[in-house]
Design a protein around this motif. Sequence first.
Motif, PDB file in Angstrom:
ATOM      1  N   LEU A 288       3.595   1.611  -1.555  1.00 21.88           N
ATOM      2  CA  LEU A 288       4.096   1.807  -2.914  1.00 21.88           C
ATOM      3  C   LEU A 288       2.966   2.141  -3.881  1.00 21.88           C
ATOM      4  O   LEU A 288       3.092   3.034  -4.703  1.00 21.88           O
ATOM      5  CB  LEU A 288       4.830   0.547  -3.375  1.00 21.88           C
ATOM      6  N   THR A 289       1.841   1.431  -3.771  1.00 25.20           N
ATOM      7  CA  THR A 289       0.801   1.624  -4.779  1.00 25.20           C
ATOM      8  C   THR A 289      -0.284   2.593  -4.324  1.00 25.20           C
ATOM      9  O   THR A 289      -1.013   3.110  -5.144  1.00 25.20           O
ATOM     10  CB  THR A 289       0.130   0.294  -5.133  1.00 25.20           C
TER      11      THR A 289
ATOM     12  N   LEU B 224       0.817  -1.207   0.000  1.00 24.95           N
ATOM     13  CA  LEU B 224       0.000   0.000   0.000  1.00 24.95           C
ATOM     14  C   LEU B 224       0.856   1.265   0.000  1.00 24.95           C
ATOM     15  O   LEU B 224       0.471   2.271  -0.588  1.00 24.95           O
ATOM     16  CB  LEU B 224      -0.933   0.002   1.216  1.00 24.95           C
TER      17      LEU B 224
ATOM     18  N   ASN C 216      14.785  -0.734 -12.341  1.00 26.08           N
ATOM     19  CA  ASN C 216      13.792   0.119 -12.990  1.00 26.08           C
ATOM     20  C   ASN C 216      14.375   1.131 -13.960  1.00 26.08           C
ATOM     21  O   ASN C 216      13.648   1.707 -14.745  1.00 26.08           O
ATOM     22  CB  ASN C 216      12.939   0.850 -11.951  1.00 26.08           C
TER      23      ASN C 216
ATOM     24  N   ILE D   2       3.695  -8.993  -8.009  1.00 27.55           N
ATOM     25  CA  ILE D   2       2.610  -8.024  -8.177  1.00 27.55           C
ATOM     26  C   ILE D   2       3.120  -6.656  -8.619  1.00 27.55           C
ATOM     27  O   ILE D   2       2.438  -5.932  -9.335  1.00 27.55           O
ATOM     28  CB  ILE D   2       1.757  -7.921  -6.895  1.00 27.55           C
ATOM     29  N   PHE D   3       4.358  -6.324  -8.237  1.00 23.16           N
ATOM     30  CA  PHE D   3       4.911  -5.046  -8.693  1.00 23.16           C
ATOM     31  C   PHE D   3       5.520  -5.164 -10.085  1.00 23.16           C
ATOM     32  O   PHE D   3       5.884  -4.173 -10.694  1.00 23.16           O
ATOM     33  CB  PHE D   3       6.012  -4.561  -7.753  1.00 23.16           C
TER      34      PHE D   3
ATOM     35  N   SER E 219       3.099  -6.023 -16.094  1.00 23.50           N
ATOM     36  CA  SER E 219       2.876  -4.811 -16.877  1.00 23.50           C
ATOM     37  C   SER E 219       1.882  -5.135 -17.986  1.00 23.50           C
ATOM     38  O   SER E 219       1.366  -6.242 -18.057  1.00 23.50           O
ATOM     39  CB  SER E 219       4.200  -4.328 -17.462  1.00 23.50           C
TER      40      SER E 219
END
Lengths: 755, 338
Positions: free
Chosen positions: A439-440, A437, A607, A693-694, A697
């Motif tokens: 992060l998103t 949470l 990233n 989950i991260f 894409s």
Amino acid sequence: MADLAQTPPRSLSRAIPLGAVPVWSGIALLLFLALPLIRTGRRFLPLDYMLHPLSLGAGLHWAPAVAAFAVIALYLRPAPRPAQARRRADMAAVILSLGFVGLWAALFSAGTPFGWGAMGASLALCIAAGSALSESNRVRGDAFTGAGILLTLLFVTLFITYPLVMVIRSAVWIEGVLTLDQFRATFSSSLFLFVDNRFTEVNEARMVAYWATAGGAVALAWGLWSSRAAALWRRAWMVPLWVGAGLIAGWAVGIMIWGRGALPSTLLVAVIVAPAATMLGFALALLGQRTNSRAVRGILGVASVLPFITPPFVIGFSMIFLLGRRGLLSHDILGISPFANPLYGAPGVILAQVLGLAPVAYLIIRGSLNSLNPALEEAAQTLGASRWRVFKDVTWPLVRPGIAASLLLASIESIADFGTPLVLGGDRNFLATEVFLALTGRYSQSEASVYGVVLLFLVVLVFIASRWMLGVKGFATVTGKPASGAFLALPRSLEWILLSLAGLWFAFILSLYGVIVYGSVVELWGINNTLTFRHYIEFWNTGWPVVWYTMKLSVASAIPAMMVGGLIAYLVTRHRFWGRSYLEFGSLLSFATPGTVMGLAYILAFNDGTLLMTSTSAIIVLALVFRNMPVAIRASMSGLAQIDRSLEEASATLKAGSGTTLVRVLSPLLLYPLLAGLIFAFVSAMTAVSQVIFLVSAGNNLATVMLLARVERGQLGVAAAMATVLIVMLLALIVLLLVASRYLDARNRGKGLSI
Amino acid sequence: MQPRLRHAIAVSALAISAATAAQAQDVVNVVCVVEEWCEALREPFFEETGIRMEFLNLRTNESLVRIRAEASNPTFDVFYGGTGDPHFVAAGEGVTEPYESPMMAELSEDMLNAVNGAYLPLYANPIAIVVNPAVLEEAGAPMPESWEDLTDPAFRGLIGMADPNSSGTAYTVIATLVQIFGEEEAFELLAGMHQNMATYTRSGSGSLQPTGQGELGVAIIFMSSALREREAGLPIEIIIPSEGTGYEISGISLVANGPNPEGARTFIDYALSAEAQDLGTQAGSWQIKANVNAAPAPGGPRLDEIAVIDYDFEHFGQPDVQTGLIARWTEEIFPVPR
């Protein structure tokens, strides 16, 4: 062995050197010249020859080509004496590593993403350098061993250590300044820990202080009492340690009772779940080992596989159907008012986790129960010990390592669990969900990292504590010689208690799965119960391509996971080298790190810049490989421990390299451990959520992530259909493999090839 | 040798970055927050203009961080979607630049005025009270009509809302109440609602599904997902409180000095067309579209049909105002036993 490989006459007789070092240098050169060195965007394909080293002009990025060329030139001159050969290999290793460093220095200074050429050339350079190291006797073993060591060290560093270091970095290095501000902000936030509630009559902070004092006092008393025999003054320096540990333990209990927030919630659930799941697992294991009923054993076998093939949050999701505010059991049958339903929060999470982890505990404890020699129990009974005495003094000490392992694993899994709290947590928040949470939801990488660091710290703490408190040695009582005698049967009454416990447990699990299937064939759960296949049709249109893609990625990750795992196990058990314990520790770390933290780590590490890999399928595969590899390592290590080294020595005497030996001698003998590692890696890749989950894409969605999104968006029918299909598919696969392995086993026995 | 080596490093760095920049001009790079929508636009946009649209899906604030970090050498042309705040911040910092799109004639005047030229509005999404009438009836609670009504003890244990510490939706609710009632009265109201709360969810729309399933009676959420789920068959009703309600305006911004400004303008014009906005609705984004010619979502209202307040996006979007209100809520409301 090394001397055998360097018998002078052979290398003299050849005009053209064909050792591993020049060959792999040549391959590095070829790969460097044949492929684009870098990428412009994220995509690895199609190949863009605008980015070939030649079109990039002159520069440091030619270092690997120069190095490889120099090494080949070096090896054109014969080195007749061993000393000369060793010096030559040393030089080659230095040149090759310079080439490697040069390439990456050029890439990092330009900040462009690496391409196929850079990757291929670097791997080949590594192999060449590893071979050179073994040739110069810096690494004991042949070229294969040297290359394997170097490659696995590189992999573990790049894909486990480096990302985790990035998490710690991102927690303390904020906008270019080294600071503990984020730690301070997070620790003082009510989401993390909230103790002093001025709106309640109780003074929570004081209660926590009482608990801490009590903990400290108890620890002091216990410390004094336990060292009363030893000269106390010699252990005086330990007194502050006891008191400190006692204070912390007391404080932890205090905040679990009186505090709110992610830290106390996570601790509370773990403290309850780990013993509960272990006890349930122990009861089931006892029953499974000693019951005479084949049906009970069969049911236990099937039920113990179920959690592995179920995506982790699905149990929570079906518990809403069964026990939620409008649940089938809670509302429709028991008539609990929807506004007084206690499911959401700690009770629901605890129940779901106990159900999910009990089978894991069962498998572990069953394993240690099976390693018990029945003759011991018989002997004790013959000598007149009561049943209780036999259990207390013979059985219990022997299963204690299994219990300890199960407690350790259950608490780590409970701390790391992400799906269940997300679905059933209600008002309560948990550390693993807070990473997600932060992060998103709050878009703060540094806050997510702080939660990640706290989680890592907790997991390491559990490891240390379990080593220290339960550091019992394993006793091997099964010697391979035929064991005689039978296990003591359970007392009649106990067997009935255990049977009814198991029956209740199984009925509950069965109804949980049944509810999912039922939910997948009704129009709208709880509102419109008309039967329909609509959800399956929709699943076929939108979900199946994703499931198919997930299967491909899972296969693509399971095979390397097995191979790298097997290789690491082989190197660690059969060779002594610098960095060996680091390899072991690294793989343990990747196993113990909570999935959300690993996912966060991969985002932070890959990233941007030269290592850019996010939004590609490559990063998902890599995350799954290194996540699932440790099981292959463990399985292969225990397999290797049972294989006598004389086989490898014989193979070496016959001039086979260790690579050949590994593939042709050891692998067939390790078939089952490797296969187990492969299946585990595949199944956990199919059901993985938290670590990917991260990383998903647009074109790279995964089945479980899609499933979770559907549960969250409330498309429960399609979600249930998708879950059903996934579970049935994986169950079918496991059954198929079991049958196949029985068949293979029988055939091998027929040929007298039994292991 | 030494200077030459350094020279070699510099040259190789240059060569590599030159090759990177040499990418084709007929591509528009978009930082996209609403993934399905961008995916739906890609093909039609290419067919219409011959320009390829490449997008990277990032979350709202990550997008801002990314654009900000690349300000000296942007790789993106357009910042698409997400909540309004980062668009405001980006415009204030000059990492995005104003663009007078010819499509502005077709956009809702209210939305254009609210964002005040900082960015181009993409859609608006009001906060709504979503109820399950059957549950309310069972619990003996009336249909709520206003924010005040939600403090009625009849709703005890029936309401679900997000936790402002973990979701922007709940912050929008708090900011809305503060703008309607003034800060003191708003917090009294929040304290009253707190007594009726069944749960504070972690995600913004987390209370929608439980409300549809009859686990909760009332959900306070953004309207678009409720519209979609109502159409899917959930027995819910959507109520706009009589005092008025707050909303968010998502946006589309032109990145300053992007690699392909012409293509970016073409893409923005396209994205604001009624056709492209309809594609968003088809892709599952059921908000109120900025283009007045776009078809409203099934059963959905237009912005001028509902009582929205005059939301001060600039003031309540400021990070310190935001932190202050959330901190006050966490101090004064959250810990009160209920």
